[in-house]
Write an enzyme that holds these catalytic residues in place. Structure first.
Site, PDB file in Angstrom:
ATOM      1  N   CYS A 128     -19.203 -15.457  15.017  1.00 61.37           N
ATOM      2  CA  CYS A 128     -20.270 -14.750  14.317  1.00 61.37           C
ATOM      3  C   CYS A 128     -21.165 -15.759  13.601  1.00 61.37           C
ATOM      4  CB  CYS A 128     -19.697 -13.770  13.305  1.00 61.37           C
ATOM      5  SG  CYS A 128     -18.564 -12.548  14.004  1.00 61.37           S
TER       6      CYS A 128
ATOM      7  N   ARG B 192     -23.248 -19.506  19.846  1.00 65.54           N
ATOM      8  CA  ARG B 192     -21.890 -19.250  19.386  1.00 65.54           C
ATOM      9  C   ARG B 192     -21.268 -18.001  20.007  1.00 65.54           C
ATOM     10  NH1 ARG B 192     -20.359 -22.254  15.101  1.00 65.54           N
ATOM     11  NH2 ARG B 192     -18.740 -20.780  14.515  1.00 65.54           N
TER      12      ARG B 192
ATOM     13  N   TRP C 172     -19.538 -10.863  16.617  1.00 66.96           N
ATOM     14  CA  TRP C 172     -18.628 -10.844  17.763  1.00 66.96           C
ATOM     15  C   TRP C 172     -17.513  -9.863  17.398  1.00 66.96           C
ATOM     16  CZ3 TRP C 172     -18.600 -14.189  22.200  1.00 66.96           C
ATOM     17  CH2 TRP C 172     -17.478 -14.058  23.019  1.00 66.96           C
TER      18      TRP C 172
ATOM     19  N   ASN D 159     -18.405 -13.201   8.177  1.00 68.06           N
ATOM     20  CA  ASN D 159     -17.712 -13.854   9.291  1.00 68.06           C
ATOM     21  C   ASN D 159     -16.232 -13.913   8.947  1.00 68.06           C
ATOM     22  OD1 ASN D 159     -20.174 -14.353  10.455  1.00 68.06           O
ATOM     23  ND2 ASN D 159     -20.132 -16.567  10.175  1.00 68.06           N
ATOM     24  N   GLY D 160     -15.373 -13.777   9.948  1.00 67.72           N
ATOM     25  CA  GLY D 160     -13.943 -13.910   9.715  1.00 67.72           C
ATOM     26  C   GLY D 160     -13.206 -12.587   9.820  1.00 67.72           C
TER      27      GLY D 160
ATOM     28  N   GLU E  75      -4.574 -37.304  32.328  1.00 70.49           N
ATOM     29  CA  GLU E  75      -5.934 -37.286  31.788  1.00 70.49           C
ATOM     30  C   GLU E  75      -6.428 -38.706  31.525  1.00 70.49           C
ATOM     31  OE1 GLU E  75      -9.597 -35.978  30.170  1.00 70.49           O
ATOM     32  OE2 GLU E  75      -8.172 -35.190  31.635  1.00 70.49           O
TER      33      GLU E  75
ATOM     34  N   LYS F  78      -9.741 -40.377  33.306  1.00 73.01           N
ATOM     35  CA  LYS F  78     -10.851 -40.957  32.557  1.00 73.01           C
ATOM     36  C   LYS F  78     -11.151 -42.369  33.034  1.00 73.01           C
ATOM     37  CE  LYS F  78     -12.103 -37.603  30.252  1.00 73.01           C
ATOM     38  NZ  LYS F  78     -11.770 -36.897  31.501  1.00 73.01           N
TER      39      LYS F  78
ATOM     40  N   GLU G 287     -12.775 -42.251  36.469  1.00 70.87           N
ATOM     41  CA  GLU G 287     -14.091 -41.628  36.452  1.00 70.87           C
ATOM     42  C   GLU G 287     -15.191 -42.603  36.063  1.00 70.87           C
ATOM     43  OE1 GLU G 287     -14.086 -36.954  35.286  1.00 70.87           O
ATOM     44  OE2 GLU G 287     -13.280 -38.285  33.757  1.00 70.87           O
TER      45      GLU G 287
ATOM     46  N   HIS H  96      11.338 -43.561  42.092  1.00 66.31           N
ATOM     47  CA  HIS H  96      11.233 -42.836  43.355  1.00 66.31           C
ATOM     48  C   HIS H  96      10.006 -43.247  44.168  1.00 66.31           C
ATOM     49  CE1 HIS H  96      14.606 -40.327  42.319  1.00 66.31           C
ATOM     50  NE2 HIS H  96      14.040 -40.006  41.171  1.00 66.31           N
TER      51      HIS H  96
ATOM     52  N   LYS I  11     -21.784 -33.173  35.737  1.00 61.95           N
ATOM     53  CA  LYS I  11     -21.158 -32.605  34.538  1.00 61.95           C
ATOM     54  C   LYS I  11     -20.612 -31.213  34.808  1.00 61.95           C
ATOM     55  CE  LYS I  11     -19.838 -32.387  30.328  1.00 61.95           C
ATOM     56  NZ  LYS I  11     -18.659 -33.173  29.946  1.00 61.95           N
TER      57      LYS I  11
END
Length: 609
Positions: A2, A27, A75, A99-100, A482, A486, A489, A505, A604
């Site tokens: 929100c 948002r 929201w 909000n919340g 990951e 990186k 990439e 192994h 991207k």
């Protein structure tokens, strides 16, 4: 999700409020509204379901203008998206936006009904409006009534209030949800995000947890949670830090690596109670149906797939729910068996990843209990088409190699795991530990970023390398994956990741004195097993680079070096150990002279199959 905007000035502030809402559209929201104090002393309120443009149309049909006002994008959490549930809410002579989540709204609602108040919405926010009106009737002092109201409500909130009896004053408060006060020339503003106000000011006071304030055109008074006068300094907004410019950073990727403490804080804003998570942020249907989940399938690509692999460890160990993780490009081309009560989770930074979107659409006919999108872009196709959604507020990510999107995905997935434990009546102490760990995470990530000078020197060892191995165990095996992704990439070094127990192994045949072997070694139940695996590397002369917990004993030599990170709870360790691997890949790419932000052959947002 929100958004709040408020303003007090000598001019008509409705255009300021609308522009602020437009700037918060990223948002995610389902309705919008505005309330202004008109020249005749009345509060004029206009609300609309849908986008801000629908609110603009409503204001064209019923103009509202004044020098004091508040606005909101909502929201849905309590009550479906509908005009009667949209903010602002009214009670007697006041208007409020929020909000919340007010956790104790149900008993407060009953109490207020008994006092004679009528409710026109299903929201938790209207409870606050009526409660404030009630106390104002008793105390005849709005500030004292506001203090009493704050003492009665529990949960996460950012509040903004205007009252007909105080036409020169705007009140606000925050607890668990951000709020800033903007300073102008003989006018003041309020917002849940400074981005909403950059068209009018770049000077802000950032309210701290538990603060509440009284704002006029010429100044503001701020009190802390314990009702002491609080001084919150005016800070000039650093445009480059949050804009689409690199600012002081050489590359977007490095800027985004260093934005991670704030990105994690933003993702968690409004989602945590004192010792529990606020499940209502998922929406009313999701909150009530979380307890029905008996199986979970996670579908994603690339970096997001690695986040899903980490989450499998959390979900199965903590929540006791079977979890299956697949790459989207494979999932959609096989026959999927969907057990009863299965939730499908799709993960994407952009929300437009073609394979993940196609998997979601394929899953619609497979008999899932529901679909959940974890995504960084509120208006994306993935978010719009999923039944439930959980946004990661990482902000724009420009560098092709994902960094802050990945760590905020992990944070969202750990939050979701904690929510599952909570709704299933699991270990309350575990839930509380997770919440405390999540709260500590931004500071710990900032501490890990302090390794950059050491990692800059380490990167020189990769200058002439063409291959590297990454090792991890348990939930840190996907972190090793990951790290390898990186490195390949953006530096174009061939890098592979293995579960450390798999070395014997096959991969051990690759290890020699020219092979960098990068491992992550937190102090967890698998540490001793990992140490044995690393000794196999050491015995064969491999160049061993280890990121280890500060409590782990290590013995460096000419072929091995250890970098230490602080001890943390096991649940957040995968997030923390991601940071040095990101820095390593970035600085190796600098040494190799590659295009860090735009590596060859990659895009991207992969919007084609």
């Amino acid at each position: 999700m929100c958004g709040i905007v408020g303003a007090i000035a000598q001019r008509n502030i409705t255009p300021i409020l609308l522009e602020g809402l437009r700037r918060l559209e990223y948002r995610g929201y389902d309705s919008a509204g505005v309330a202004v104090l008109a020249s005749d002393g009345s509060i004029q309120r206009v609300r609309a379901v849908g986008k801000v443009i629908e609110l603009e149309k409503a204001l064209e049909a019923a103009p509202a203008g004044g020098h004091l006002g508040i606005a909101h994008t909502r929201w849905a959490t309590h009550g479906k998206p509908a005009e009667h549930n949209a903010h602002p809410h009214l009670s007697q002579r006041l208007a409020i936006v929020h909000n919340g989540i007010i956790e104790n709204h149900a008993p407060l609602r009953k109490r207020l009904i008994d006092l004679g108040y009528s409710f026109t919405s299903e929201t938790d926010t209207e409870v606050v409006a009526h409660l404030l009106a009630h106390y104002y009737g008793e105390k005849k002092d709005l500030l004292e009534a506001f203090r009493a109201t704050l003492g009665d409500i529990h949960g996460a909130y950012a509040l903004a209030i205007i009252h007909q009896d105080q036409p020169e004053t705007l009140y606000c408060a925050r607890a668990g949800s951000p709020l800033v006060i903007g300073e102008g020339s003989d006018e003041h503003y309020l917002a849940s995000d400074p981005l909403a106000l950059l068209q009018v000011t770049d000077r802000f006071r950032y309210l701290e947890e538990g603060d509440y304030a009284r704002i006029t055109r010429t100044g503001c008074d701020i009190w802390s949670r314990d009702h002491q006068v609080a001084e919150r300094p005016v800070k000039r907004y650093e445009h480059a830090a949050h804009s689409l410019e690199k600012g002081e950073y050489r590359h977007y990727m490095l800027k985004e690596i260093f934005e991670q403490p704030d990105a994690i804080s933003d993702t968690l804003a409004g989602t945590l109670g004192d010792d529990h998570v606020l499940t209502a942020v998922l929406g009313p249907e999701a909150e009530t149906r979380l307890g029905e989940i008996r199986n979970i399938h996670i579908v994603a690509c690339g970096t997001s797939y690695h986040a899903g692999l980490v989450a499998r460890y959390w979900i199965e160990e903590q929540a006791g729910i079977p979890c299956q993780v697949e790459v989207a490009s494979e999932y959609r081309y096989r026959t999927v068996v969907v057990p009863d009560g299965t939730l499908l989770i799709t993960i994407s930074q952009s929300g437009e990843t073609a394979d993940t979107l196609a998997a979601l659409r394929y899953a619609k006919d497979q008999g899932y209990l529901a679909t959940l999108a974890i995504c960084n872009v509120a208006g994306s196709s993935l978010v719009r088409e999923a039944d439930w959604r959980l946004l990661t507020h990482a902000g724009p990510e420009i560098g092709v190699a994902s960094t802050k999107a990945f760590t905020t995905q992990l944070v969202a997935l750990l939050w979701l795991t904690t929510a599952l434990v909570q709704v299933r009546g699991g270990d309350a102490a575990l839930v509380a530990r997770n919440v405390a760990a999540l709260r500590s995470l931004p500071g710990l990530v900032l501490q890990a970023l302090g390794l950059e000078p050491q990692i800059t020197a380490l990167a020189e060892r990769f200058a002439n390398k063409h291959h590297a191995l990454f090792l991890g165990r348990g939930p840190h095996y996907p972190i090793a994956m990951e790290g390898a992704l990186k490195l390949k990439e953006i530096s174009y070094i061939h890098a592979e990741a293995y579960a450390a127990g798999e070395l014997k192994h096959g991969p051990l045949a690759l290890v020699d004195e020219d092979m960098p072997v990068v491992s992550v070694a937190p102090s967890d139940s698998l540490l001793e097993k990992l140490k044995s695996n690393l000794e196999e590397v050491r015995a064969r002369g491999g160049q061993l680079i280890t990121f280890a917990c500060e409590t782990v004993e290590h013995h460096d030599d000419s072929n091995s070096v250890t970098y230490t990170l602080p001890w943390v709870e096991d649940c957040i360790s995968p997030v923390l150990y991601t940071i040095p691997l990101q820095l390593l890949s970035y600085h190796v790419a600098l040494v190799k002279g590659t295009d860090v932000d735009k590596p060859r052959n990659l895009a991207k947002s992969v919007t084609v199959e």
